[in-house]
Scaffold this active site. Structure first.
Site, short mmCIF file in Angstrom:
data_model
loop_
_atom_site.label_atom_id
_atom_site.label_comp_id
_atom_site.label_asym_id
_atom_site.label_seq_id
_atom_site.Cartn_x
_atom_site.Cartn_y
_atom_site.Cartn_z
N ARG A 230 -34.28 42.56 7.68
CA ARG A 230 -35.60 42.02 8.01
C ARG A 230 -35.86 40.72 7.26
NH1 ARG A 230 -40.41 45.91 7.23
NH2 ARG A 230 -41.44 44.13 8.26
N ASP B 231 -43.87 38.25 5.88
CA ASP B 231 -42.80 37.29 6.16
C ASP B 231 -42.91 35.97 5.42
OD1 ASP B 231 -44.77 35.81 7.75
OD2 ASP B 231 -44.41 37.32 9.31
N HIS C 89 -50.00 43.69 2.34
CA HIS C 89 -48.88 44.62 2.47
C HIS C 89 -47.64 44.20 1.71
CE1 HIS C 89 -50.71 46.25 6.50
NE2 HIS C 89 -51.40 46.58 5.43
N CYS D 266 -39.44 47.14 -9.55
CA CYS D 266 -38.72 48.33 -9.99
C CYS D 266 -39.27 49.55 -9.25
CB CYS D 266 -38.87 48.50 -11.50
SG CYS D 266 -38.13 50.02 -12.15
N GLY E 35 -54.20 38.05 15.87
CA GLY E 35 -52.91 38.71 16.04
C GLY E 35 -52.79 40.06 15.40
N THR E 36 -53.90 40.75 15.25
CA THR E 36 -53.86 42.09 14.67
C THR E 36 -54.58 43.06 15.58
OG1 THR E 36 -54.53 43.45 12.76
CG2 THR E 36 -55.88 41.52 13.24
N SER E 37 -54.06 44.27 15.65
CA SER E 37 -54.59 45.27 16.58
C SER E 37 -55.97 45.76 16.18
CB SER E 37 -53.64 46.47 16.66
OG SER E 37 -53.53 47.10 15.39
N ASN F 53 -56.37 37.84 20.09
CA ASN F 53 -55.07 38.46 20.29
C ASN F 53 -54.83 38.65 21.78
OD1 ASN F 53 -56.01 41.17 21.10
ND2 ASN F 53 -56.65 41.39 18.96
N ALA G 52 -52.33 32.55 19.55
CA ALA G 52 -53.01 31.78 18.51
C ALA G 52 -52.44 30.38 18.39
CB ALA G 52 -52.92 32.50 17.17
#
Length: 256
Positions: free
Chosen positions: A77, A111, A126, A134, A197-199, A223, A241
């Protein structure tokens, strides 16, 4: 740019609100990165990972049971994110930082595309694919302090030799308290709020647009899953967007 009548109406209503905004908060989700070619979290389960569910890999339990599998998934990813490039929406937000007295980006994405586009002070709810910590004490570990393990296992913490893990919020874990508190604080004080862009279903981020309206702000939802509509103080725009934001800036500051 071709827009239908309803979209034109909403954009024209939003333009003076944006031009007069003193404190703007922008919540972003996977949709804004999808325009850079990054699959959303669950849609990314392709190729070698097609037999897995994202929820089966993004948990502390999965890392404990099979650390190499989870580490390899995040290496994959991370490479995808590093290969992606910011799009027009990211750069429009960078421009907005210059035009609005106070702009705060609160992102659910991991990202780093906002920062690579040039945005400053991004609140990452997030975590980030580019940071590590660690797995035992959750303290940060700098990537320069470890290399690839010869056995393919995750690297070891230089302090205690526990496995290093991605600094990502996994299922069952709490969001970073300081990031969440800051997101709530700026939302309470803003006069304009964008959700892009978010649900709008993953809590607690999903509550931010509602809180903004309760505190007296105008809110724009952008969105692909909403119907374009204007019900002040809520404005909805269906579309990408990378198209919507540059057009909104052009209408708000036509002489730029």
């Amino acid at each position: 740019m071709s827009m239908d009548a309803q979209a034109n109406l909403v954009l024209d209503q939003l333009a003076p609100l944006l031009r007069g905004a003193k404190r703007l908060v922008v919540l972003t989700g996977a949709g804004i990165s999808a325009e850079s070619g990054l699959a959303t979290f669950r849609d990314a389960m392709t190729g070698l990972w097609a037999n897995f569910r994202a929820e089966e890999l993004a948990t502390p339990e999965a890392f404990e049971q099979n650390p190499k599998l989870v580490w390899d998934w995040y290496v994959w990813r991370r490479k995808l994110a590093q290969a992606a490039k910011p799009n027009g929406a990211h750069f429009a937000l960078v421009e907005l930082e210059r035009l609005v007295p106070q702009l705060t980006i609160v992102t659910q994405n991991v990202d780093g595309l906002h920062q690579r586009a040039g945005s400053a002070g991004v609140i990452e709810l997030h975590g980030s694919l580019s940071r590590f910590k660690c797995s035992t004490d959750n303290e940060p570990v700098d990537a320069k302090d470890f290399g690839d393990s010869p056995d393919g296992m995750p690297p070891r913490c230089p302090r205690c030799h526990a496995f290093v893990r991605p600094d990502i919020v996994w299922f069952g874990e709490m969001l970073p308290p300081s990031a969440l508190q800051t997101a709530f604080q700026v939302t309470k004080k803003c006069d304009l709020f964008f959700s892009i862009g978010t649900s709008g279903v993953v809590e607690p981020a999903a509550s931010l647009p509602r809180r903004a309206i309760e505190y007296g702000a105008s809110v724009m939802i952008n969105n692909l899953d909403v119907d374009t509509a204007s019900e002040p103080p809520l404005y909805s725009l269906q579309g990408k967007a990378g198209t919507i934001l540059p057009e909104l800036l052009r209408r708000a500051w036509p002489r730029l």
